[in-house]
Every structure is written in C-alpha cells, then in structure tokens.
Motif scaffolding. Structure first.
Motif, PDB file in Angstrom:
ATOM      1  N   LYS A  89      46.351  36.748  53.707  1.00  0.00           N
ATOM      2  CA  LYS A  89      47.130  37.375  53.682  1.00  0.00           C
ATOM      3  C   LYS A  89      47.056  38.863  53.027  1.00  0.00           C
ATOM      4  O   LYS A  89      47.030  39.712  52.968  1.00  0.00           O
ATOM      5  CB  LYS A  89      49.009  37.629  54.614  1.00  0.00           C
ATOM      6  N   ALA A  90      47.280  38.280  51.592  1.00  0.00           N
ATOM      7  CA  ALA A  90      47.259  39.154  50.508  1.00  0.00           C
ATOM      8  C   ALA A  90      45.327  39.764  50.429  1.00  0.00           C
ATOM      9  O   ALA A  90      45.691  40.660  50.546  1.00  0.00           O
ATOM     10  CB  ALA A  90      47.841  38.561  49.585  1.00  0.00           C
ATOM     11  N   GLN A  91      44.742  38.677  51.070  1.00  0.00           N
ATOM     12  CA  GLN A  91      43.383  39.277  50.888  1.00  0.00           C
ATOM     13  C   GLN A  91      43.239  40.072  51.430  1.00  0.00           C
ATOM     14  O   GLN A  91      42.404  40.952  51.410  1.00  0.00           O
ATOM     15  CB  GLN A  91      42.622  38.285  51.026  1.00  0.00           C
ATOM     16  N   ILE A  92      43.414  39.976  53.011  1.00  0.00           N
ATOM     17  CA  ILE A  92      43.529  40.853  53.919  1.00  0.00           C
ATOM     18  C   ILE A  92      44.545  42.280  53.270  1.00  0.00           C
ATOM     19  O   ILE A  92      43.504  43.500  53.352  1.00  0.00           O
ATOM     20  CB  ILE A  92      44.569  40.352  54.749  1.00  0.00           C
ATOM     21  N   ARG A  93      44.991  42.369  53.237  1.00  0.00           N
ATOM     22  CA  ARG A  93      45.270  43.542  52.112  1.00  0.00           C
ATOM     23  C   ARG A  93      45.137  43.837  51.285  1.00  0.00           C
ATOM     24  O   ARG A  93      45.332  45.574  51.009  1.00  0.00           O
ATOM     25  CB  ARG A  93      47.300  43.018  51.479  1.00  0.00           C
ATOM     26  N   ASN A  94      44.641  42.969  50.491  1.00  0.00           N
ATOM     27  CA  ASN A  94      43.894  43.517  49.463  1.00  0.00           C
ATOM     28  C   ASN A  94      42.802  44.254  49.526  1.00  0.00           C
ATOM     29  O   ASN A  94      42.656  45.403  48.934  1.00  0.00           O
ATOM     30  CB  ASN A  94      43.535  42.457  48.541  1.00  0.00           C
ATOM     31  N   LEU A  95      41.651  43.955  50.397  1.00  0.00           N
ATOM     32  CA  LEU A  95      40.382  44.443  51.061  1.00  0.00           C
ATOM     33  C   LEU A  95      40.837  45.945  51.914  1.00  0.00           C
ATOM     34  O   LEU A  95      40.590  47.353  51.435  1.00  0.00           O
ATOM     35  CB  LEU A  95      39.711  44.239  52.053  1.00  0.00           C
ATOM     36  N   SER A  96      42.122  46.024  52.778  1.00  0.00           N
ATOM     37  CA  SER A  96      42.422  46.912  53.381  1.00  0.00           C
ATOM     38  C   SER A  96      43.665  48.318  52.380  1.00  0.00           C
ATOM     39  O   SER A  96      42.718  49.078  52.702  1.00  0.00           O
ATOM     40  CB  SER A  96      43.534  47.151  53.863  1.00  0.00           C
ATOM     41  N   PHE A  97      44.013  47.748  51.337  1.00  0.00           N
ATOM     42  CA  PHE A  97      44.487  48.973  50.471  1.00  0.00           C
ATOM     43  C   PHE A  97      42.895  49.590  49.461  1.00  0.00           C
ATOM     44  O   PHE A  97      42.784  50.818  49.181  1.00  0.00           O
ATOM     45  CB  PHE A  97      45.400  48.349  49.865  1.00  0.00           C
ATOM     46  N   ALA A  98      42.498  48.588  48.846  1.00  0.00           N
ATOM     47  CA  ALA A  98      41.128  49.294  48.049  1.00  0.00           C
ATOM     48  C   ALA A  98      40.398  50.434  49.282  1.00  0.00           C
ATOM     49  O   ALA A  98      39.824  51.289  48.759  1.00  0.00           O
ATOM     50  CB  ALA A  98      39.532  48.163  48.112  1.00  0.00           C
ATOM     51  N   ILE A  99      40.346  50.093  50.552  1.00  0.00           N
ATOM     52  CA  ILE A  99      39.790  51.115  51.483  1.00  0.00           C
ATOM     53  C   ILE A  99      40.791  52.228  51.409  1.00  0.00           C
ATOM     54  O   ILE A  99      40.583  53.447  51.385  1.00  0.00           O
ATOM     55  CB  ILE A  99      39.212  50.980  53.078  1.00  0.00           C
ATOM     56  N   ALA A 100      41.643  51.950  52.557  1.00  0.00           N
ATOM     57  CA  ALA A 100      42.957  53.061  52.694  1.00  0.00           C
ATOM     58  C   ALA A 100      43.127  53.777  51.851  1.00  0.00           C
ATOM     59  O   ALA A 100      43.853  54.810  52.032  1.00  0.00           O
ATOM     60  CB  ALA A 100      43.962  52.296  54.058  1.00  0.00           C
ATOM     61  N   GLY A 137      33.212  52.963  46.218  1.00  0.00           N
ATOM     62  CA  GLY A 137      33.831  51.642  46.587  1.00  0.00           C
ATOM     63  C   GLY A 137      33.477  50.478  47.074  1.00  0.00           C
ATOM     64  O   GLY A 137      33.665  49.458  46.762  1.00  0.00           O
ATOM     65  N   PHE A 138      31.933  51.152  47.978  1.00  0.00           N
ATOM     66  CA  PHE A 138      31.270  50.077  48.591  1.00  0.00           C
ATOM     67  C   PHE A 138      30.748  49.375  47.541  1.00  0.00           C
ATOM     68  O   PHE A 138      30.457  48.098  48.339  1.00  0.00           O
ATOM     69  CB  PHE A 138      30.404  51.019  49.398  1.00  0.00           C
ATOM     70  N   ASN A 139      30.265  49.668  46.350  1.00  0.00           N
ATOM     71  CA  ASN A 139      29.985  48.362  45.063  1.00  0.00           C
ATOM     72  C   ASN A 139      30.460  47.576  44.960  1.00  0.00           C
ATOM     73  O   ASN A 139      30.314  46.616  44.683  1.00  0.00           O
ATOM     74  CB  ASN A 139      29.191  49.523  43.880  1.00  0.00           C
ATOM     75  N   LYS A 140      32.062  48.008  45.102  1.00  0.00           N
ATOM     76  CA  LYS A 140      33.015  46.804  45.215  1.00  0.00           C
ATOM     77  C   LYS A 140      33.552  45.930  45.881  1.00  0.00           C
ATOM     78  O   LYS A 140      33.535  44.710  46.070  1.00  0.00           O
ATOM     79  CB  LYS A 140      34.623  47.801  44.159  1.00  0.00           C
ATOM     80  N   LEU A 143      30.784  43.073  47.129  1.00  0.00           N
ATOM     81  CA  LEU A 143      30.868  42.226  45.824  1.00  0.00           C
ATOM     82  C   LEU A 143      32.219  40.820  46.356  1.00  0.00           C
ATOM     83  O   LEU A 143      32.998  39.897  46.576  1.00  0.00           O
ATOM     84  CB  LEU A 143      31.776  42.345  44.516  1.00  0.00           C
ATOM     85  N   MET A 144      33.353  42.060  47.243  1.00  0.00           N
ATOM     86  CA  MET A 144      34.770  41.142  47.431  1.00  0.00           C
ATOM     87  C   MET A 144      34.311  40.402  48.947  1.00  0.00           C
ATOM     88  O   MET A 144      34.944  39.684  49.130  1.00  0.00           O
ATOM     89  CB  MET A 144      35.735  41.957  47.336  1.00  0.00           C
ATOM     90  N   LEU A 145      33.621  40.526  49.729  1.00  0.00           N
ATOM     91  CA  LEU A 145      32.739  39.889  50.778  1.00  0.00           C
ATOM     92  C   LEU A 145      32.395  38.603  50.794  1.00  0.00           C
ATOM     93  O   LEU A 145      31.581  38.501  50.149  1.00  0.00           O
ATOM     94  CB  LEU A 145      32.404  40.642  51.052  1.00  0.00           C
ATOM     95  N   ASN A 146      32.432  38.047  51.896  1.00  0.00           N
ATOM     96  CA  ASN A 146      31.407  36.356  51.722  1.00  0.00           C
ATOM     97  C   ASN A 146      30.494  36.923  52.482  1.00  0.00           C
ATOM     98  O   ASN A 146      30.886  37.792  53.792  1.00  0.00           O
ATOM     99  CB  ASN A 146      32.911  35.258  52.797  1.00  0.00           C
TER     100      ASN A 146
END
Length: 209
Positions: A89-100, A137-140, A143-146
């Motif tokens: 859940k924290a990882q989902i929010r981490n990616l979501s907030f990085a975008i939004a 943003g996309f560069n980072k 790297l965060m995605l599997n």
C-alpha cells in the motif's frame, strides 16, 4: 453522484478510471477549461478552488482527485485501488504521489497559462518546460517499476496505474519519446486494454469533439 470533468483534465481522468473500475453509476458534468468555466460563479459555488475535478455526493463535494479516489476506495470496496500488505500500500501511494504531486502540478493548464500570459514564454519554451518535467519524473519512475509487471504494483490496477495512465497520455501529446521508458509504456498499453481505462480516455469523452 456527479463528476465535474473536462476531457483533457488529468485529475478528472483519474476519477473517471476509478469510477469505471468500481462500476459506480454517476452523472458527468462538463466544465470547459479552455473557456475558463471553472472560474465562473456557477462552478465556484460547487468548488471554491476553481479546479477540476469536483465530485458531488450526498455528503457534500470533494475537490481533489486523490481525496476523491481515497473516499471512493473506502466507500466502495469492490476493486480496491490501494491493496495488499502495508508495504505494498505504501509503494502504491509512493508511485501515485510521485506522479500526482511531483509531475502533474508543474504542467497543468494554469501553470502553462501563467508561463505564456504573465511570463511571455513562447510556445516552444512552454513545450520545453512541459517536456522537461515529464522527463525528469519519468526517468525516476521508470527505475521504480518492476520489469515484468503489467501494472505498477501487484497483479491488478491500483491507484498508481490510475495516476500513471493520464500522465502518459499527456506525455504522448507533448511528443515525449516513450521508447525511453519501456516499463511505463508497457503498463500504459496494458491498462488501456481494459474497458475501465479506455472508456475513461479523453478521446472517448462527450466533450472531446
């Protein structure tokens, strides 16, 4: 329930996806950003921030997409948007907030209008601004995605995918080379095979023409 939307509003796009995933009946009210209808008295009565989206419920109005999505998830638990272990859940929010929170606010319409209207930045300069922050943003995020995942986190669409897909749509509009981001591009393509995502896409909205 009523969603105030504009076909190219990334934040409204997120909410449209979530409503489709959860199969929630709602009314769509169009607010034309290019005509500045979001700043009109009628809309400001609904959403004092003068931004999109706004989501009208029996309890009142919510006016931030992430708050709307969290409320929908707690109120309508089917097809959960934030799911899994506490870490997932924290990882989902981490990616979501990085975008939004990190990418989208730098490139929304009011920022672009300020660049052109107040700072006299020409179209080429404005496009470079947009492209720069998308690429940063996309560069980072790449790297965060599997590598093997069809979705950002886990095996089903989540809040992270709901945030990512509209941002990729905008990146493509502004001629970002998505071949540089194969994991992001693969998730975008896979998600858009789902009706919940494709039906929410800007080109499929009633105000797109």
């Amino acid at each position: 329930m009523k969603l105030y939307s504009y076909f190219r509003s990334s934040a409204a796009y997120r909410v449209r996806i979530a409503l489709n995933l959860k199969n929630i009946k709602h009314e769509l009210a169009i607010v034309d950003l290019l005509k500045s209808e979001q700043l009109g008295d009628d809309y400001l009565t609904t959403n004092k921030q003068g931004l999109l989206p706004a989501f009208e419920t029996d309890q009142g109005v919510l006016a931030q997409s992430l708050a709307i999505l969290e409320w929908l998830d707690e109120t309508y638990p089917q097809c959960p948007l934030v799911t899994g272990t506490a870490w997932q859940k924290a990882q989902i929010r981490n990616l979501s907030f990085a975008i939004a929170c990190d990418i989208h606010p730098l490139n929304n319409l009011r920022v672009l209008k300020y660049l052109s209207d107040e700072l006299c930045v020409d179209t080429e300069g404005k496009n470079k601004w947009y492209q720069h922050w998308i690429e940063e943003g996309f560069n980072k995020i790449e790297l965060m995605l599997n590598k093997s995942n069809h979705y950002c986190i886990g095996n089903q669409p989540t809040l992270a995918d709901i945030c990512l897909v509209p941002q990729v749509y905008n990146a493509i509009r502004f001629n970002i080379d998505m071949s540089l981001y194969p994991k992001i591009a693969a998730i975008y393509i896979h998600c858009n095979k789902l009706a919940a995502f494709s039906d929410a896409a800007p080109q499929n909205q009633p105000d797109a023409n």
